[in-house]
Design an enzyme around this catalytic site. Structure first.
Site, PDB file in Angstrom:
ATOM      1  N   LYS A 248      -9.400  -2.110   2.447  1.00 20.82           N
ATOM      2  CA  LYS A 248      -8.966  -1.333   3.293  1.00 20.82           C
ATOM      3  C   LYS A 248      -9.878  -0.009   2.961  1.00 20.82           C
ATOM      4  O   LYS A 248     -10.740   0.898   3.403  1.00 20.82           O
ATOM      5  CB  LYS A 248      -7.967  -0.830   3.000  1.00 20.82           C
ATOM      6  CG  LYS A 248      -6.928  -2.379   3.497  1.00 20.82           C
ATOM      7  CD  LYS A 248      -6.018  -2.575   4.932  1.00 20.82           C
ATOM      8  CE  LYS A 248      -6.195  -3.150   5.733  1.00 20.82           C
ATOM      9  NZ  LYS A 248      -5.677  -4.188   6.846  1.00 20.82           N
TER      10      LYS A 248
ATOM     11  N   SER B  31      -0.784  -3.369  10.140  1.00 24.55           N
ATOM     12  CA  SER B  31      -0.525  -4.245   9.332  1.00 24.55           C
ATOM     13  C   SER B  31       0.508  -4.802   9.444  1.00 24.55           C
ATOM     14  O   SER B  31       1.867  -4.817  10.320  1.00 24.55           O
ATOM     15  CB  SER B  31      -0.218  -3.481   8.066  1.00 24.55           C
ATOM     16  OG  SER B  31      -1.583  -2.997   7.417  1.00 24.55           O
TER      17      SER B  31
ATOM     18  N   ARG C  13       0.490  -0.770   0.196  1.00 28.12           N
ATOM     19  CA  ARG C  13       0.436  -0.155   0.057  1.00 28.12           C
ATOM     20  C   ARG C  13       0.422   1.109  -0.020  1.00 28.12           C
ATOM     21  O   ARG C  13       1.847   1.442   0.541  1.00 28.12           O
ATOM     22  CB  ARG C  13      -0.651   0.057   1.505  1.00 28.12           C
ATOM     23  CG  ARG C  13      -2.405  -0.549   1.515  1.00 28.12           C
ATOM     24  CD  ARG C  13      -2.893  -0.834   2.524  1.00 28.12           C
ATOM     25  NE  ARG C  13      -2.504  -1.012   3.716  1.00 28.12           N
ATOM     26  CZ  ARG C  13      -2.050  -0.411   4.876  1.00 28.12           C
ATOM     27  NH1 ARG C  13      -2.016   0.957   4.518  1.00 28.12           N
ATOM     28  NH2 ARG C  13      -0.644  -0.868   5.586  1.00 28.12           N
TER      29      ARG C  13
ATOM     30  N   CYS D  65       1.879  -7.279  11.650  1.00 27.41           N
ATOM     31  CA  CYS D  65       1.757  -7.593  13.212  1.00 27.41           C
ATOM     32  C   CYS D  65       1.542  -8.643  13.463  1.00 27.41           C
ATOM     33  O   CYS D  65       1.856  -9.049  15.051  1.00 27.41           O
ATOM     34  CB  CYS D  65       1.504  -6.408  13.991  1.00 27.41           C
ATOM     35  SG  CYS D  65       2.619  -5.291  13.878  1.00 27.41           S
TER      36      CYS D  65
ATOM     37  N   HIS E  64     -10.548  -1.788  11.968  1.00 31.15           N
ATOM     38  CA  HIS E  64      -8.900  -2.847  11.493  1.00 31.15           C
ATOM     39  C   HIS E  64      -8.370  -4.217  12.863  1.00 31.15           C
ATOM     40  O   HIS E  64      -7.462  -3.357  13.958  1.00 31.15           O
ATOM     41  CB  HIS E  64      -7.881  -1.535  11.674  1.00 31.15           C
ATOM     42  CG  HIS E  64      -6.734  -3.257  10.861  1.00 31.15           C
ATOM     43  ND1 HIS E  64      -5.260  -2.089  10.921  1.00 31.15           N
ATOM     44  CD2 HIS E  64      -6.348  -3.356   9.755  1.00 31.15           C
ATOM     45  CE1 HIS E  64      -4.192  -2.647   9.697  1.00 31.15           C
ATOM     46  NE2 HIS E  64      -5.214  -4.041   9.200  1.00 31.15           N
TER      47      HIS E  64
ATOM     48  N   ASP F 118      -8.672  -9.434   9.824  1.00 29.48           N
ATOM     49  CA  ASP F 118      -8.429  -8.523  10.032  1.00 29.48           C
ATOM     50  C   ASP F 118      -9.162  -7.338   9.595  1.00 29.48           C
ATOM     51  O   ASP F 118      -8.801  -6.054  10.037  1.00 29.48           O
ATOM     52  CB  ASP F 118      -7.804  -8.155   7.756  1.00 29.48           C
ATOM     53  CG  ASP F 118      -7.514  -6.910   7.412  1.00 29.48           C
ATOM     54  OD1 ASP F 118      -5.653  -7.039   8.435  1.00 29.48           O
ATOM     55  OD2 ASP F 118      -7.379  -6.160   6.397  1.00 29.48           O
TER      56      ASP F 118
ATOM     57  N   TYR G 159      -2.501  -3.430  -6.747  1.00 38.27           N
ATOM     58  CA  TYR G 159      -1.612  -4.692  -5.252  1.00 38.27           C
ATOM     59  C   TYR G 159      -2.666  -3.947  -4.358  1.00 38.27           C
ATOM     60  O   TYR G 159      -3.268  -3.357  -3.674  1.00 38.27           O
ATOM     61  CB  TYR G 159      -0.093  -3.909  -4.952  1.00 38.27           C
ATOM     62  CG  TYR G 159       0.398  -5.206  -3.862  1.00 38.27           C
ATOM     63  CD1 TYR G 159       1.072  -5.553  -4.185  1.00 38.27           C
ATOM     64  CD2 TYR G 159      -0.177  -4.233  -2.816  1.00 38.27           C
ATOM     65  CE1 TYR G 159       0.955  -6.710  -3.370  1.00 38.27           C
ATOM     66  CE2 TYR G 159      -0.279  -5.297  -1.482  1.00 38.27           C
ATOM     67  CZ  TYR G 159       0.614  -6.584  -1.648  1.00 38.27           C
ATOM     68  OH  TYR G 159       0.757  -7.210  -0.936  1.00 38.27           O
TER      69      TYR G 159
ATOM     70  N   ARG H 281       2.446 -12.396  -0.506  1.00 34.23           N
ATOM     71  CA  ARG H 281       1.020 -12.457   0.221  1.00 34.23           C
ATOM     72  C   ARG H 281       0.803 -13.877  -0.176  1.00 34.23           C
ATOM     73  O   ARG H 281       0.761 -13.983  -1.219  1.00 34.23           O
ATOM     74  CB  ARG H 281      -0.127 -11.699   0.693  1.00 34.23           C
ATOM     75  CG  ARG H 281       0.446  -9.960   0.848  1.00 34.23           C
ATOM     76  CD  ARG H 281      -0.524  -9.543   2.055  1.00 34.23           C
ATOM     77  NE  ARG H 281       0.021  -8.345   2.409  1.00 34.23           N
ATOM     78  CZ  ARG H 281      -0.194  -8.025   3.820  1.00 34.23           C
ATOM     79  NH1 ARG H 281      -1.489  -8.603   3.970  1.00 34.23           N
ATOM     80  NH2 ARG H 281       0.075  -7.219   4.226  1.00 34.23           N
TER      81      ARG H 281
HETATM   82  O1  SAT Z   1      -2.282  -4.609   1.323  1.00 32.29           O
HETATM   83  S1  SAT Z   1      -3.348  -4.524   2.793  1.00 32.29           S
HETATM   84  O2  SAT Z   1      -3.698  -2.786   2.400  1.00 32.29           O
HETATM   85  O3  SAT Z   1      -4.958  -5.170   1.527  1.00 32.29           O
HETATM   86  C1  SAT Z   1      -2.782  -5.560   3.534  1.00 32.29           C
HETATM   87  C2  SAT Z   1      -2.187  -4.566   4.934  1.00 32.29           C
HETATM   88  O4  SAT Z   1      -1.307  -3.614   4.556  1.00 32.29           O
HETATM   89  O5  SAT Z   1      -3.371  -4.687   5.788  1.00 32.29           O
HETATM   90 MN    MN Z   2      -4.547  -5.111   7.572  1.00 27.68          MN
END
Ligand code: SAT
Ligand code: MN
Length: 586
Positions: free
Chosen positions: A204, A246, A67, A248, A224, A273, A195, A364
């Site tokens: 998100k 993110s 991101r 963690c 989140h 998530d 992405y 991922r």
């Molecule tokens: O790429 S995402 O935003 O979906 C994953 C994340 O940062 O938690």
């Molecule tokens: Mn996340």
């Protein structure tokens, strides 16, 4: 008469000028067609059909692997409504700037119309989105991550009540990449990235940024947070939701194989998530997982850290930016054992040596949630699950103890609002820098975070029996720089302490930051950890916290008059308690 959806699709096609428009139905046949196309144009590489049936590798452009928060905007009419933590453009400026990037962006390409439901199909709490995209990879990912296709169209009917999201890969040049949110009209525009969270707009962009704005106006919460159920030996399940930044360990925690399984403690996964939480008619907080899949970080995942996901990703899984073995299996750092020879790295080059990572650190897997052996029988319960504990956490090498409990809801909101964590590879930018990330929502709150804190306080006041609020830190290091706590399946010991607290069974020591376990109150049998390490894990260093408190003061200044008075009070309270603990009153 055309429907609001048809009108928007027509308008978008006029702008982006695709060669054809395909309405996605979410069927297997459609998915198979997309797979064939993607194998044909090398968007997909087929993985070993014996060991990874139905699974594919996708390599995103090397400049498009995480991101991009600096290119993400909240476009409210008033700048102050986006607040000091978001990038802002006026809706008019944003549209003027980005319309030319969409103009003709889909020429000679297919425009897919992807209707989807966020949340269980029949839940009153679920919401509908429609993503327009020119990426087949996005369509295939949305099929895993949401309830996509006919189900959404049926639920929508002729209603205008959906979140439109216009997405185009554009030319993938970060100079021409924008992720725009128009919360006042529930609209998303994303161009220039294929992405993850930049492109799978249900995640998100909708389920956090737009949804948090909706939740604020409608009286619910979009957070989140992972959602899990902890089963005790009597079979009773206590549900908890936990916010971590993110990368963690939310996914690992949500899918943990409990180290106390023999004693009857077992973890069930509801989500990894995002949590949408509503106050039910009985005054409890109920959570649903708006998503249908997991988009998790691959590196570090193995049979020990997350056996459930290792099992789940062996079929019907999309891998993004992992490495590829000669037998066409996915590979990443930390999967197991030494790097195999003949590896092709995430960029598609033959891997030379091991000095550079073969899999991108933010690579991922995208996998249907139902494939996890740990999935809760109630994961798609339309009414959601009742939440008894909320957990905040981050990576703090030095400061925060393993766990502490806030004194009450208001103090808990302060604990969440002042969370901080060392940054990870999930977003572009420096890794390992401590940044304040309230409720892990810093990159995802679709409005002024001062108002967001106030909303949390109001929600607490409306709850009959508000969940207890805890803070955890699995990442504290000893003087030797090594992690003090083993983490992963052993984290269940901390969750058990939380249930014991809720049930009035576990002891705690009052400290200026909150209630910390007494060493005896933790269930540590069978764990190889020294009493010194336990003491160090639970230690609260008042001088270090005085520094932290000063940093919190600076952070709070940003919000000016939008910071709720209650949080100023809590901050003063912390300072006073620290003062008293340093200079004991005679
Ligand atoms: O790429 S995402 O935003 O979906 C994953 C994340 O940062 O938690
Ligand atoms: Mn996340």
């Amino acid at each position: 008469m055309s429907t609001p959806l048809e009108n928007w699709v027509e308008e978008s096609a006029k702008l982006t000028k695709p060669s054809k428009v395909v309405w996605c139905d979410g069927s297997e046949a459609e998915n198979n067609r997309l797979v064939d196309e993607m194998l044909g144009d090398q968007t997909y590489i087929e993985l070993n059909p014996k060991t990874y049936p139905g699974s594919y590798l996708h390599r995103s452009n090397p400049n498009d692997v995480a991101r991009t928060e600096n290119l993400t905007f909240i476009c409210t009419s008033q700048r102050a409504d986006a607040g000091p933590t978001n990038n802002w453009m006026s809706p008019q400026d944003a549209k003027e700037k980005v319309t030319p990037l969409f103009d003709g962006a889909m020429r000679n390409r297919t425009m897919y119309v992807v209707p989807y439901v966020m949340g269980p199909e029949k839940s009153p709490y679920s919401k509908i989105g429609v993503e327009i995209t020119d990426s087949a990879y996005v369509v295939a990912s949305m099929k895993i991550m949401s309830r996509m296709g006919g189900v959404a169209l049926e639920r929508l009917g002729n209603s205008p009540d959906f979140v439109p999201g216009l997405h185009s890969l554009g030319d993938l040049d970060p100079e021409r990449r924008f992720i725009l949110h128009f919360p006042e009209e529930h609209l998303i525009w994303s161009v220039g990235s294929g992405y993850g969270g930049n492109a799978l707009l249900g995640k998100k962009c909708f389920a956090l940024r737009i949804a948090s704005y909706m939740a604020h106006t409608q009286g619910w919460m979009a957070e989140h947070m992972l959602i899990l159920g902890l089963e005790d030996p009597s079979g009773k399940v206590t549900y908890m939701a936990a916010a971590f930044p993110s990368a963690c360990g939310k996914t690992n925690l949500a899918m943990m194989v409990s180290a106390l399984e023999e004693q009857g403690y077992r973890v069930w996964t509801i989500g990894d998530d995002i949590a949408w939480m509503h106050i039910a008619s009985d005054g409890t907080l109920r959570a649903i997982n708006p998503e249908a899949g997991f988009f998790g970080v691959a590196p570090g995942t193995n049979e020990k850290t997350n056996p459930n996901i290792m099992d789940a990703v062996h079929h019907n899984t999309i891998f993004t930016n992992v490495a590829l073995t000669p037998s066409h299996e996915p590979w990443w750092e930390g999967i197991d054992g030494p790097m195999p020879s003949g590896l092709v790295n995430w960029k598609g080059e033959v891997q030379k040596g091991s000095s550079a990572a073969a899999a991108h650190p933010n690579s991922r897997y995208t996998v249907p949630a139902a494939q996890s052996p740990s999935i809760s029988p109630r994961w798609d319960d339309p009414e959601g699950v009742p939440i008894s504990a909320l957990i905040f956490g981050g990576r703090r090498a030095r400061l925060a103890p393993l766990v502490f409990e806030s004194r009450n809801w208001q103090h808990g909101v302060f604990v969440g609002a002042t969370m901080a964590s060392e940054t990870t590879a999930a977003a572009t930018g420096a890794v390992g820098v401590t940044r304040r990330d309230p409720m892990a929502m810093l990159p995802f709150c679709g409005y002024n975070m001062g108002d967001y804190f106030a909303h949390w306080l109001e929600m607490g006041a409306k709850l009959k029996n508000p969940p207890r609020i805890f803070h955890v830190n699995w990442f504290r290091r000893g003087a030797d720089g090594k992690f003090l706590w083993p983490g992963y399946g052993e984290n269940v010991r901390v969750l058990k302490w939380m249930i014991d607290r809720i049930e009035g069974k576990a002891g705690a020591t009052e400290t200026p930051i909150g209630n910390v376990p007494t060493p005896e109150s933790l269930t540590l049998e069978g764990l190889d950890i020294s009493p010194e390490a336990v003491n160090e894990l639970l230690r609260v260093d008042p001088l270090a916290w005085v520094e932290e408190s000063q940093a919190i003061g600076k952070f709070f200044e940003k919000f000016g008059s939008r910071l709720p008075e209650e949080l100023r009070t809590e901050h003063q309270n912390l300072a006073d308690r620290l003062q008293r603990s340093i200079v004991p009153v005679k």
